[in-house]
Write a protein that holds these residues in place. Structure first.
Motif, short mmCIF file in Angstrom:
data_model
loop_
_atom_site.label_atom_id
_atom_site.label_comp_id
_atom_site.label_asym_id
_atom_site.label_seq_id
_atom_site.Cartn_x
_atom_site.Cartn_y
_atom_site.Cartn_z
N ILE A 1 27.68 6.07 7.96
CA ILE A 1 26.77 6.03 6.92
C ILE A 1 25.75 7.15 7.67
O ILE A 1 25.87 6.69 8.64
N ASN A 2 25.25 8.15 6.40
CA ASN A 2 24.18 8.42 7.80
C ASN A 2 22.85 8.00 6.79
O ASN A 2 22.69 6.91 6.34
N ILE A 3 21.84 8.31 8.21
CA ILE A 3 20.78 7.42 8.77
C ILE A 3 19.63 8.19 8.65
O ILE A 3 19.89 9.17 8.99
N GLU A 4 18.31 8.08 7.64
CA GLU A 4 17.65 9.08 7.99
C GLU A 4 16.36 8.48 7.94
O GLU A 4 16.22 6.60 7.93
N LEU A 5 15.35 8.64 9.04
CA LEU A 5 14.28 7.46 9.93
C LEU A 5 12.89 8.33 9.64
O LEU A 5 13.09 9.74 9.02
N TYR A 6 11.80 7.40 8.91
CA TYR A 6 11.07 8.04 8.19
C TYR A 6 9.62 7.25 8.94
O TYR A 6 9.66 6.49 9.01
N PHE A 7 8.67 8.17 8.49
CA PHE A 7 6.91 7.78 9.37
C PHE A 7 6.20 7.91 8.02
O PHE A 7 5.94 9.22 7.89
N VAL A 8 5.68 6.59 7.45
CA VAL A 8 4.49 7.21 6.51
C VAL A 8 3.24 7.07 6.71
O VAL A 8 3.24 5.20 7.45
N THR A 9 2.18 7.90 6.65
CA THR A 9 1.05 7.56 7.13
C THR A 9 -0.09 7.81 5.61
O THR A 9 0.50 6.67 4.63
N ASN B 1 -2.49 8.70 4.48
CA ASN B 1 -2.58 9.95 4.35
C ASN B 1 -1.53 10.16 2.83
O ASN B 1 -1.58 11.16 2.56
N ALA B 2 -0.76 9.46 2.82
CA ALA B 2 0.91 9.86 1.64
C ALA B 2 1.14 11.21 2.65
O ALA B 2 2.31 11.84 1.28
N GLU B 3 2.41 10.75 3.45
CA GLU B 3 2.83 11.59 3.99
C GLU B 3 4.19 11.13 4.47
O GLU B 3 3.88 10.16 5.30
N VAL B 4 5.17 11.46 4.22
CA VAL B 4 6.16 11.07 5.36
C VAL B 4 6.93 12.30 5.92
O VAL B 4 7.53 12.99 5.84
N GLN B 5 6.84 11.67 7.30
CA GLN B 5 7.41 12.43 8.25
C GLN B 5 8.53 12.18 8.91
O GLN B 5 9.06 10.86 9.09
N SER B 6 9.75 12.77 9.15
CA SER B 6 11.07 12.18 9.22
C SER B 6 10.77 12.10 11.55
O SER B 6 10.08 12.83 11.67
N VAL B 7 11.44 10.82 11.32
CA VAL B 7 11.44 10.93 12.50
C VAL B 7 13.24 11.29 12.93
O VAL B 7 14.07 11.18 12.34
N ARG C 1 0.73 -1.18 0.33
CA ARG C 1 -0.18 -0.01 0.19
C ARG C 1 0.84 0.85 0.17
O ARG C 1 0.19 2.38 -0.37
N PHE C 2 2.02 1.23 0.29
CA PHE C 2 3.10 2.66 0.76
C PHE C 2 4.11 2.52 -0.76
O PHE C 2 4.84 3.25 -0.69
N LEU C 3 4.18 1.86 -1.63
CA LEU C 3 5.32 1.55 -1.65
C LEU C 3 5.00 2.75 -3.24
O LEU C 3 6.54 3.25 -3.55
N GLU C 4 4.10 3.13 -3.94
CA GLU C 4 4.12 4.71 -4.46
C GLU C 4 4.87 5.23 -4.10
O GLU C 4 5.33 6.38 -4.78
N THR C 5 3.84 5.54 -2.76
CA THR C 5 4.19 7.03 -1.60
C THR C 5 5.67 6.65 -1.61
O THR C 5 6.66 8.06 -2.09
N GLU C 6 6.34 6.03 -1.08
CA GLU C 6 7.60 5.89 -0.93
C GLU C 6 8.58 5.92 -1.84
O GLU C 6 9.87 7.17 -2.42
N ARG C 7 8.62 5.52 -3.15
CA ARG C 7 9.28 5.67 -4.29
C ARG C 7 8.94 7.08 -4.59
O ARG C 7 9.42 7.85 -5.36
N TYR C 8 7.59 7.90 -5.42
CA TYR C 8 7.68 9.28 -5.05
C TYR C 8 8.87 9.74 -4.25
O TYR C 8 9.14 10.93 -4.12
N PHE C 9 8.22 9.29 -2.61
CA PHE C 9 9.18 10.12 -1.41
C PHE C 9 11.04 10.27 -1.96
O PHE C 9 11.14 11.81 -1.66
#
Length: 187
Positions: free
Chosen positions: A162-170, A172-178, A56-64
């Motif tokens: 290595i740089n590390i980035e953390l995200y939470f995807v809702t 509603n297709a919002e990608v929030q940085s953690v 369900r989140f692949l399209e949002t994640e790829r777009y992000f």
């Protein structure tokens, strides 16, 4: 000299041209494709992405990822629960698979970043933590933040460069940085 009967090569003009042309066809078709393969020396990815297997989140994640200027320049590993998999859920093999993929991505593709994408309404989290977890949005986000932070510090210990980035995807297709918290604050 004895001739072998039935062998087309022993008789003049018995090897039909169509067999010869048919043997060339795969090479003719493959040649243009080979021209588009990047040279090994330039084979570098910018990041390794760890996401959940949830379709369900692949399209949002790829777009992000495209908005982060990473379009098609990342290695992707998908494990149920994403950051939860690093804790060994549902089996220790998931964590081992991630570490193997990260090592390969780092050594072969020279990545400089790891991106971890957890998401809302995750079945793996529900199974491990609480079947009703997604009904309490605040608690759900806190649980994900805790596991994302654990993942951050585990990766940081093994790969400090290595740089590390953390995200939470809702949903509603919002990608929030953690933002990672101090390692000592983890329970």
């Amino acid at each position: 000299m004895q001739q072998i009967s039935g062998c087309a090569c022993s008789q003049p003009h018995q090897f039909p041209r169509r067999h010869f042309l048919r043997s060339l066809l795969p090479g003719i078709v493959a040649f243009p494709l080979l021209l588009k393969i990047p040279a090994t020396a330039n084979h570098q990815a910018k990041a390794l992405v760890l996401s959940c297997i949830d379709f369900r989140f692949l399209e949002t994640e790829r777009y992000f990822l495209s908005l982060q200027h990473l379009s098609n320049q990342y290695d992707w590993t998908a494990l149920a629960g994403a950051s939860l998999a690093l804790s060994g859920f549902p089996h220790t093999a998931e964590a081992e698979a991630f570490w193997d993929q990260l090592e390969l991505s780092h050594n072969l593709h020279h990545i400089t970043k790891v991106i971890v994408l957890d998401h809302q309404d995750c079945g793996a989290y529900a199974r491990k933590i609480d079947l009703e977890l997604s009904n309490d949005r605040e608690r759900e986000q806190q649980v994900h933040a805790d596991y994302l932070n654990r993942a951050y510090w585990e990766i940081r210990k093994r790969y400090p460069d290595i740089n590390i980035e953390l995200y939470f995807v809702t949903l509603n297709a919002e990608v929030q940085s953690v933002m990672p918290t101090a390692e000592s604050s983890l329970s």
